[in-house]
Design a protein around this motif. Structure first.
Motif, mmCIF file in Angstrom:
data_model
loop_
_atom_site.group_PDB
_atom_site.id
_atom_site.type_symbol
_atom_site.label_atom_id
_atom_site.label_comp_id
_atom_site.label_asym_id
_atom_site.label_seq_id
_atom_site.Cartn_x
_atom_site.Cartn_y
_atom_site.Cartn_z
ATOM 1 N N PHE A 109 131.895 32.378 -22.224
ATOM 2 C CA PHE A 109 133.532 32.310 -23.016
ATOM 3 C C PHE A 109 134.303 34.264 -22.686
ATOM 4 C CE2 PHE A 109 131.276 29.159 -25.390
ATOM 5 C CZ PHE A 109 132.145 28.176 -25.256
ATOM 6 N N GLY A 110 133.664 34.374 -21.618
ATOM 7 C CA GLY A 110 133.998 35.831 -21.679
ATOM 8 C C GLY A 110 135.116 36.181 -21.533
ATOM 9 N N TRP A 111 136.289 35.221 -20.817
ATOM 10 C CA TRP A 111 137.656 35.700 -20.593
ATOM 11 C C TRP A 111 138.349 35.218 -21.992
ATOM 12 C CZ3 TRP A 111 139.547 38.176 -17.543
ATOM 13 C CH2 TRP A 111 138.918 37.820 -15.881
ATOM 14 N N ARG A 112 137.644 34.292 -22.872
ATOM 15 C CA ARG A 112 138.117 34.316 -24.173
ATOM 16 C C ARG A 112 137.901 35.415 -25.193
ATOM 17 N NH1 ARG A 112 136.913 28.364 -25.910
ATOM 18 N NH2 ARG A 112 137.273 28.022 -23.931
ATOM 19 N N ASN A 113 136.763 35.876 -24.906
ATOM 20 C CA ASN A 113 136.878 36.993 -25.573
ATOM 21 C C ASN A 113 137.555 38.025 -25.276
ATOM 22 O OD1 ASN A 113 134.109 35.762 -26.830
ATOM 23 N ND2 ASN A 113 133.060 36.364 -26.034
ATOM 24 N N VAL A 114 137.969 38.073 -24.147
ATOM 25 C CA VAL A 114 138.497 39.287 -23.472
ATOM 26 C C VAL A 114 139.958 39.204 -24.052
ATOM 27 C CG1 VAL A 114 140.014 40.395 -21.409
ATOM 28 C CG2 VAL A 114 137.250 39.356 -21.455
ATOM 29 N N PHE A 115 140.480 38.117 -23.800
ATOM 30 C CA PHE A 115 141.859 38.108 -24.140
ATOM 31 C C PHE A 115 142.432 37.976 -25.750
ATOM 32 C CE2 PHE A 115 142.262 34.944 -21.031
ATOM 33 C CZ PHE A 115 142.507 36.026 -19.338
ATOM 34 N N PHE A 116 141.116 37.316 -27.006
ATOM 35 C CA PHE A 116 141.322 37.441 -28.261
ATOM 36 C C PHE A 116 141.037 39.032 -28.547
ATOM 37 C CE2 PHE A 116 140.212 32.767 -28.584
ATOM 38 C CZ PHE A 116 141.653 32.614 -29.749
ATOM 39 N N LEU A 117 140.314 40.000 -28.173
ATOM 40 C CA LEU A 117 140.067 41.451 -28.095
ATOM 41 C C LEU A 117 142.127 42.417 -27.966
ATOM 42 C CD1 LEU A 117 138.546 43.806 -28.947
ATOM 43 C CD2 LEU A 117 137.558 44.042 -26.467
ATOM 44 N N LEU A 118 142.349 41.506 -27.550
ATOM 45 C CA LEU A 118 143.778 42.070 -26.509
ATOM 46 C C LEU A 118 144.541 41.865 -27.905
ATOM 47 C CD1 LEU A 118 144.580 41.577 -23.221
ATOM 48 C CD2 LEU A 118 146.200 40.348 -24.993
ATOM 49 N N PHE A 119 144.719 40.480 -27.995
ATOM 50 C CA PHE A 119 145.343 40.334 -29.593
ATOM 51 C C PHE A 119 145.188 40.475 -30.248
ATOM 52 C CE2 PHE A 119 146.660 37.201 -32.501
ATOM 53 C CZ PHE A 119 147.542 37.249 -32.810
ATOM 54 N N ALA A 120 143.842 41.142 -30.862
ATOM 55 C CA ALA A 120 144.188 41.914 -32.271
ATOM 56 C C ALA A 120 143.999 43.340 -32.282
ATOM 57 C CB ALA A 120 142.490 42.074 -32.432
ATOM 58 N N ILE A 121 144.257 43.983 -31.389
ATOM 59 C CA ILE A 121 144.182 45.234 -30.875
ATOM 60 C C ILE A 121 145.988 44.917 -30.996
ATOM 61 C CG2 ILE A 121 144.533 47.197 -29.286
ATOM 62 C CD1 ILE A 121 141.440 46.583 -28.410
ATOM 63 N N ASN A 122 146.295 44.559 -30.210
ATOM 64 C CA ASN A 122 148.161 44.472 -30.410
ATOM 65 C C ASN A 122 148.431 44.548 -31.398
ATOM 66 O OD1 ASN A 122 150.521 42.984 -28.795
ATOM 67 N ND2 ASN A 122 149.841 44.502 -27.690
ATOM 68 N N LEU A 123 148.165 43.009 -32.511
ATOM 69 C CA LEU A 123 148.413 43.433 -33.322
ATOM 70 C C LEU A 123 148.615 44.330 -34.275
ATOM 71 C CD1 LEU A 123 149.624 40.968 -34.958
ATOM 72 C CD2 LEU A 123 148.120 40.148 -36.375
ATOM 73 N N ALA A 124 146.786 44.860 -34.289
ATOM 74 C CA ALA A 124 147.289 46.182 -34.883
ATOM 75 C C ALA A 124 148.449 47.311 -34.982
ATOM 76 C CB ALA A 124 145.452 46.641 -34.931
ATOM 77 N N GLY A 125 148.331 47.663 -33.286
ATOM 78 C CA GLY A 125 149.324 48.025 -33.273
ATOM 79 C C GLY A 125 150.774 48.383 -33.470
#
Length: 498
Positions: free
Chosen positions: A458-474
């Motif tokens: 699930f490497g790519w999935r983890n990368v993309f979900f982390l991206l979404f969380a950081i983006n949403l917080a900003g």
């Protein structure tokens, strides 16, 4: 004795009315932006950003050929989210063998992430400094010298890779120093060329060169690698940079007064339109007030989250397509380049749209927040959806195109917001916010490389979900604390003698 007193609202309105009455008959006729010298300045910066980004992004596609794909430690997870060998049609033909003299290296995903992020180690050190320096000595010198240095360093990458990974990382850090100076040093020029009602368009035209550079470099690099080998990608784009340096020093000028070919009418129009704006290069920077300003922190944090998104797209699109869809290097270059040409178009259109909304009496902060939200949330949602679309490369490419395209709307949001809240210190603040957001390209590839190597399934999935969380917080932080009014510490003060 002299003391500084701040002009109150009534005094400012009275001063503005008096100046307007005096200058009404003196302001020259409006000179349209199309075919104007200031439009030419934006185009010159457009191609400067084109070359800078092309020299930066070529590593994203060349690393696919530089890494030994048959080595277990160099492989990214591809099987759980990949495609059968015969399900990709013509695009999935066995890749042609690369030129025999092109060396390959045993770099694991973590090492690849460090190589990707090394450029940003240097960039964050020079963005704010170059913005301040350009305000003192001019954009022409700062950006021109930096572009020359960057072009030289690009030529050094193939031999540095042969010497060892450590040498390559050092060259990439030095490359980041010069690229940070190019990006941070160009903001000062808009304080002397960009009219308030045209800044969104001029800024978008200049920055859209970054996206065109991504598209062109990735597209052409695939063909160069396939025919000549990956080292020639660096030689070609390094040579182009040297040629453009010569053009840069001939055609760019820091202000309308020093420009030898500008028409008298346009020169007078720009000077008269900008003279109401506050200019103060001698006053010290209010660093303490800046550090306490929530609107500035909202710009910095949202820029950081957006750069995490942009960096992931720029760095990992070729690698994602190669590992998940098993595409040969030439077709990979084509598929990876398509999202950036769409982003190039929407970036230019977005600047015109923002200026159009302002002419329709939309509040400035409304336009800034709308552009920022549309440039972040839809893009990150589309990226999160990618791991669930592994059965269709057409749909995945369409999602990547939409994500890249929408992300450029931020050019009319957070990235020009410093011009609104502190016009007298805008060049420094824009460089500083870029430097802060430059930490994202340092951290994102390193963290992504770690996630890809630690979780094969699930490497790519983890990368993309982390991206979404950081983006949403900003985005949430900017939506709450973002402003577009001139801050108290940045307002005009006049000198009163007692």
């Amino acid at each position: 004795m002299a003391t500084k007193t701040e002009l109150g609202p009534i005094a400012r309105e009275r001063k503005y009315a008096q100046d307007k009455q005096v200058d009404e008959g003196l302001i020259p006729r409006k000179v349209p932006i199309v075919c104007s010298t200031r439009f030419g300045i934006a185009l010159i910066l457009h191609f400067c950003n084109f070359i800078m980004m092309a020299q930066n992004v070529i590593m994203s596609i060349t690393i696919v050929a530089m890494v030994n794909s048959t080595s277990p430690q160099s492989q990214l997870n591809g099987s759980p989210e990949g495609l059968p060998v015969d399900s990709f049609g013509d695009l999935n033909k066995a890749p042609k063998s690369l030129p025999a003299k092109a060396p390959v290296y045993e770099w694991c995903p973590q090492i690849q992430g460090i190589i990707f992020g090394a450029v940003s180690y240097g960039a964050i050190l020079t963005m704010a400094l170059s913005g301040y320096l350009a305000g003192r000595v001019g954009t022409k010198r700062v950006v021109g010298v930096s572009l020359f240095a960057n072009s030289f360093l690009i030529l050094c990458i193939p031999p540095a890779a042969d010497f060892g990974t450590a040498f390559l990382i050092v060259i990439r850090i030095a490359q980041g120093l010069s690229q940070g100076s190019i990006l941070g040093g160009q903001f000062a020029i808009w304080g002397k060329w960009g009219l308030p009602h045209e800044q969104n368009r001029l800024y978008s035209i200049a920055l859209s060169g970054i996206l065109l550079g991504c598209f062109t470099a990735i597209l052409i690099s695939g063909f160069i690698i396939d025919t000549l080998g990956w080292p020639f990608v660096f030689y070609v784009f390094g040579g182009v940079g040297f040629v453009y340096c010569l053009i840069w020093f001939v055609v760019i000028y820091d202000d309308p007064v020093s420009h030898p070919w500008i028409s008298i009418s346009e020169k007078e129009y720009i000077i008269s339109s900008l003279k109401q704006q506050v200019r103060s290069s001698k006053q010290p920077l209010p660093i303490k007030a800046m550090l306490r300003s929530l609107p500035i922190w909202s710009i910095c944090l949202c820029s950081f989250s957006h750069q995490w998104l942009v960096n992931t797209l720029t760095v990992y699109i070729p690698t994602y397509i190669s590992s998940v869809y098993h595409v040969n290097i030439r077709d990979n270059g084509l598929l990876s380049a398509l999202p950036f040409i769409f982003a190039y178009i929407t970036g230019v259109v977005g600047g015109y749209l923002a200026d159009f909304l302002l002419t329709k009496n939309f509040r400035l902060i409304t336009v800034r927040k709308l552009a920022t939200i549309l440039g972040n949330l839809p893009s990150s949602v589309l990226i999160v959806s990618l791991p669930y679309l592994s059965s269709s490369y057409v749909t995945a490419t369409a999602f990547l195109m939409l994500s890249c395209g929408l992300s450029t709307l931020c050019q009319s949001g957070i990235y020009v917001n410093a011009l609104d809240i502190a016009p007298r210190h805008s060049s420094f603040l824009m460089g500083a916010s870029r430097a802060f957001s430059g930490m994202a390209p340092v951290i994102a590839p390193t963290v992504s490389g770690f996630l890809l190597s630690q979780d094969p399934e699930f490497g790519w999935r983890n990368v993309f979900f982390l991206l979404f969380a950081i983006n949403l917080a900003g985005v949430i932080f900017y939506f709450i604390f973002g402003e577009a009014d001139v801050q108290d510490w940045a307002k005009e003060r006049k000198l009163t003698r007692l």
